[in-house]
Motif scaffolding. Structure first.
Motif, PDB file in Angstrom:
ATOM      1  N   GLY A  33       0.794  -1.222   0.000  1.00 17.14           N
ATOM      2  CA  GLY A  33       0.000   0.000   0.000  1.00 17.14           C
ATOM      3  C   GLY A  33       0.822   1.266   0.000  1.00 17.14           C
ATOM      4  N   GLY A  34       2.124   1.126   0.197  1.00 19.73           N
ATOM      5  CA  GLY A  34       2.998   2.279   0.249  1.00 19.73           C
ATOM      6  C   GLY A  34       3.411   2.779  -1.123  1.00 19.73           C
ATOM      7  N   SER A  35       4.293   3.778  -1.112  1.00 19.81           N
ATOM      8  CA  SER A  35       4.723   4.428  -2.351  1.00 19.81           C
ATOM      9  C   SER A  35       6.240   4.551  -2.389  1.00 19.81           C
ATOM     10  CB  SER A  35       4.113   5.824  -2.446  1.00 19.81           C
ATOM     11  OG  SER A  35       2.704   5.781  -2.426  1.00 19.81           O
ATOM     12  N   LEU A  36       6.750   4.592  -3.608  1.00 17.74           N
ATOM     13  CA  LEU A  36       8.162   4.864  -3.851  1.00 17.74           C
ATOM     14  C   LEU A  36       8.279   5.656  -5.134  1.00 17.74           C
ATOM     15  CD1 LEU A  36      10.088   1.517  -3.137  1.00 17.74           C
ATOM     16  CD2 LEU A  36      10.287   3.645  -1.852  1.00 17.74           C
ATOM     17  N   ARG A  37       9.342   6.430  -5.239  1.00 17.43           N
ATOM     18  CA  ARG A  37       9.628   7.146  -6.474  1.00 17.43           C
ATOM     19  C   ARG A  37      11.027   6.779  -6.937  1.00 17.43           C
ATOM     20  NH1 ARG A  37      10.933  13.512  -7.538  1.00 17.43           N
ATOM     21  NH2 ARG A  37       9.787  13.778  -9.492  1.00 17.43           N
ATOM     22  N   LEU A  38      11.096   6.126  -8.081  1.00 12.21           N
ATOM     23  CA  LEU A  38      12.383   5.769  -8.664  1.00 12.21           C
ATOM     24  C   LEU A  38      12.844   6.875  -9.599  1.00 12.21           C
ATOM     25  CD1 LEU A  38      11.824   1.997  -9.577  1.00 12.21           C
ATOM     26  CD2 LEU A  38      12.516   3.012  -7.396  1.00 12.21           C
ATOM     27  N   SER A  39      14.157   7.069  -9.638  1.00  7.74           N
ATOM     28  CA  SER A  39      14.758   8.028 -10.559  1.00  7.74           C
ATOM     29  C   SER A  39      15.788   7.323 -11.416  1.00  7.74           C
ATOM     30  CB  SER A  39      15.439   9.160  -9.790  1.00  7.74           C
ATOM     31  OG  SER A  39      14.521   9.868  -8.989  1.00  7.74           O
ATOM     32  N   CYS A  40      15.965   7.825 -12.618  1.00  8.78           N
ATOM     33  CA  CYS A  40      16.985   7.308 -13.534  1.00  8.78           C
ATOM     34  C   CYS A  40      17.709   8.512 -14.120  1.00  8.78           C
ATOM     35  CB  CYS A  40      16.345   6.468 -14.623  1.00  8.78           C
ATOM     36  SG  CYS A  40      17.489   5.953 -15.929  1.00  8.78           S
ATOM     37  N   ALA A  41      18.961   8.675 -13.728  1.00  3.43           N
ATOM     38  CA  ALA A  41      19.771   9.784 -14.233  1.00  3.43           C
ATOM     39  C   ALA A  41      20.605   9.307 -15.403  1.00  3.43           C
ATOM     40  CB  ALA A  41      20.665  10.316 -13.117  1.00  3.43           C
ATOM     41  N   VAL A  99       0.436  -2.669 -13.721  1.00  2.44           N
ATOM     42  CA  VAL A  99       0.758  -1.447 -12.966  1.00  2.44           C
ATOM     43  C   VAL A  99      -0.102  -0.258 -13.358  1.00  2.44           C
ATOM     44  CG1 VAL A  99       3.141  -2.263 -12.755  1.00  2.44           C
ATOM     45  CG2 VAL A  99       2.551  -0.566 -14.518  1.00  2.44           C
ATOM     46  N   LYS A 100      -0.927  -0.414 -14.381  1.00  2.15           N
ATOM     47  CA  LYS A 100      -1.734   0.702 -14.873  1.00  2.15           C
ATOM     48  C   LYS A 100      -2.630   1.236 -13.760  1.00  2.15           C
ATOM     49  CE  LYS A 100      -2.834   0.166 -19.080  1.00  2.15           C
ATOM     50  NZ  LYS A 100      -3.444  -0.277 -20.342  1.00  2.15           N
ATOM     51  N   GLY A 101      -2.628   2.546 -13.603  1.00  2.00           N
ATOM     52  CA  GLY A 101      -3.425   3.183 -12.563  1.00  2.00           C
ATOM     53  C   GLY A 101      -2.693   3.353 -11.248  1.00  2.00           C
ATOM     54  N   ARG A 102      -1.561   2.678 -11.102  1.00  2.00           N
ATOM     55  CA  ARG A 102      -0.778   2.776  -9.859  1.00  2.00           C
ATOM     56  C   ARG A 102       0.581   3.432 -10.078  1.00  2.00           C
ATOM     57  NH1 ARG A 102       0.959  -1.715  -7.485  1.00  2.00           N
ATOM     58  NH2 ARG A 102       1.016  -2.966  -9.398  1.00  2.00           N
ATOM     59  N   PHE A 103       1.146   3.245 -11.255  1.00  2.00           N
ATOM     60  CA  PHE A 103       2.476   3.789 -11.566  1.00  2.00           C
ATOM     61  C   PHE A 103       2.341   4.940 -12.556  1.00  2.00           C
ATOM     62  CE2 PHE A 103       5.268  -0.253 -10.800  1.00  2.00           C
ATOM     63  CZ  PHE A 103       4.677  -0.413  -9.564  1.00  2.00           C
ATOM     64  N   MET A 141       5.494   5.188  -7.976  1.00  4.81           N
ATOM     65  CA  MET A 141       4.801   3.930  -7.738  1.00  4.81           C
ATOM     66  C   MET A 141       3.942   4.074  -6.480  1.00  4.81           C
ATOM     67  SD  MET A 141       7.837   1.219  -8.605  1.00  4.81           S
ATOM     68  CE  MET A 141       8.781   1.614  -7.140  1.00  4.81           C
ATOM     69  N   LYS A 142       2.662   3.846  -6.617  1.00  9.46           N
ATOM     70  CA  LYS A 142       1.736   3.946  -5.498  1.00  9.46           C
ATOM     71  C   LYS A 142       0.988   2.631  -5.324  1.00  9.46           C
ATOM     72  CE  LYS A 142       1.082   8.925  -6.131  1.00  9.46           C
ATOM     73  NZ  LYS A 142       0.119  10.021  -6.361  1.00  9.46           N
ATOM     74  N   SER A 143       0.338   2.484  -4.196  1.00  9.02           N
ATOM     75  CA  SER A 143      -0.446   1.270  -3.892  1.00  9.02           C
ATOM     76  C   SER A 143       0.364   0.015  -4.192  1.00  9.02           C
ATOM     77  CB  SER A 143      -1.742   1.267  -4.703  1.00  9.02           C
ATOM     78  OG  SER A 143      -2.512   2.421  -4.437  1.00  9.02           O
ATOM     79  N   LEU A 144       1.581   0.009  -3.715  1.00  3.76           N
ATOM     80  CA  LEU A 144       2.484  -1.089  -4.021  1.00  3.76           C
ATOM     81  C   LEU A 144       1.990  -2.399  -3.425  1.00  3.76           C
ATOM     82  CD1 LEU A 144       5.823   0.833  -3.717  1.00  3.76           C
ATOM     83  CD2 LEU A 144       5.107  -0.481  -5.715  1.00  3.76           C
ATOM     84  N   LYS A 145       2.253  -3.475  -4.167  1.00  2.00           N
ATOM     85  CA  LYS A 145       1.841  -4.811  -3.773  1.00  2.00           C
ATOM     86  C   LYS A 145       3.073  -5.702  -3.646  1.00  2.00           C
ATOM     87  CE  LYS A 145      -2.258  -4.264  -6.724  1.00  2.00           C
ATOM     88  NZ  LYS A 145      -3.020  -4.845  -7.868  1.00  2.00           N
ATOM     89  N   PRO A 146       2.977  -6.770  -2.881  1.00  2.38           N
ATOM     90  CA  PRO A 146       4.124  -7.689  -2.775  1.00  2.38           C
ATOM     91  C   PRO A 146       4.600  -8.185  -4.138  1.00  2.38           C
ATOM     92  CG  PRO A 146       2.542  -8.175  -1.059  1.00  2.38           C
ATOM     93  CD  PRO A 146       1.896  -7.143  -1.940  1.00  2.38           C
ATOM     94  N   GLU A 147       3.688  -8.341  -5.081  1.00  2.87           N
ATOM     95  CA  GLU A 147       4.085  -8.821  -6.408  1.00  2.87           C
ATOM     96  C   GLU A 147       4.836  -7.772  -7.216  1.00  2.87           C
ATOM     97  OE1 GLU A 147       1.028  -8.949  -5.040  1.00  2.87           O
ATOM     98  OE2 GLU A 147      -0.551  -8.562  -6.530  1.00  2.87           O
ATOM     99  N   VAL A 191       8.480  -5.058  -1.485  1.00  4.70           N
ATOM    100  CA  VAL A 191       7.205  -4.698  -0.874  1.00  4.70           C
ATOM    101  C   VAL A 191       6.826  -5.819   0.087  1.00  4.70           C
ATOM    102  CG1 VAL A 191       4.813  -3.997  -1.251  1.00  4.70           C
ATOM    103  CG2 VAL A 191       6.560  -3.499  -2.987  1.00  4.70           C
ATOM    104  N   SER A 192       6.907  -5.516   1.363  1.00  6.61           N
ATOM    105  CA  SER A 192       6.675  -6.552   2.366  1.00  6.61           C
ATOM    106  C   SER A 192       6.297  -5.911   3.683  1.00  6.61           C
ATOM    107  CB  SER A 192       7.933  -7.408   2.533  1.00  6.61           C
ATOM    108  OG  SER A 192       7.774  -8.333   3.595  1.00  6.61           O
ATOM    109  N   SER A 193       5.476  -6.624   4.445  1.00  9.04           N
ATOM    110  CA  SER A 193       5.125  -6.153   5.776  1.00  9.04           C
ATOM    111  C   SER A 193       6.063  -6.760   6.819  1.00  9.04           C
ATOM    112  CB  SER A 193       3.672  -6.507   6.105  1.00  9.04           C
ATOM    113  OG  SER A 193       3.446  -7.888   5.937  1.00  9.04           O
TER     114      SER A 193
END
Length: 129
Positions: free
Chosen positions: A15-23, A64-68, A83-89, A127-129
């Motif tokens: 359910g959490g979020s992350l933001r990846l960057s690529c420089a 990932v459509k609608g979440r990323f 990336m939002k609403s992250l899932k273990p998968e 993504v893990s609890s």
């Protein structure tokens, strides 16, 4: 020398979020399609999302459509994957990659094909609890 450096991965709860960057460096960034791919242990590499040279066309895998959300800043040669609403998968190593648009191919087709010439080293997302 072409270089792509990913950052922003880590451990997050479901359910959490992350933001990846690529420089990017070493090439004319604005002339290249940029894609985010991921590979989980024991699974094939998957094209997650790709973005056109000016950012007007994006593609997302169904998973990932609608979440990323992918975006790019051609002024700073950086691509982002929100990336939002992250899932273990979603757990995988995430890679960014760059390639010029191939004649006759759409952004979606290139993302599905995954035939990109330049790749980063990857960043782990767990993504893990």
């Amino acid at each position: 020398q072409v270089q792509l450096v990913e950052s922003g991965g880590g451990l997050v709860q479901p359910g959490g979020s992350l933001r990846l960057s690529c420089a990017a460096s070493g090439f004319i960034f604005e002339n290249y399609i940029i894609g985010w791919f991921r590979q989980a242990p024991g699974k094939e590499r998957e094209g997650v999302s790709c973005i056109s040279t000016k950012g007007g066309i994006t593609y997302y895998a169904t998973s990932v459509k609608g979440r990323f959300t992918i975006s790019r800043d051609n002024a700073t040669d950086t691509v982002y994957l929100e990336m939002k609403s992250l899932k273990p998968e979603d757990t995988a190593v995430y890679y960014c990659a760059a390639e010029r648009l191939k004649s006759g191919y759409s952004v979606q087709a290139m993302c599905n094909l995954g035939d990109f010439a330049s790749w980063g080293q990857g960043t782990q997302v767990t993504v893990s609890s």
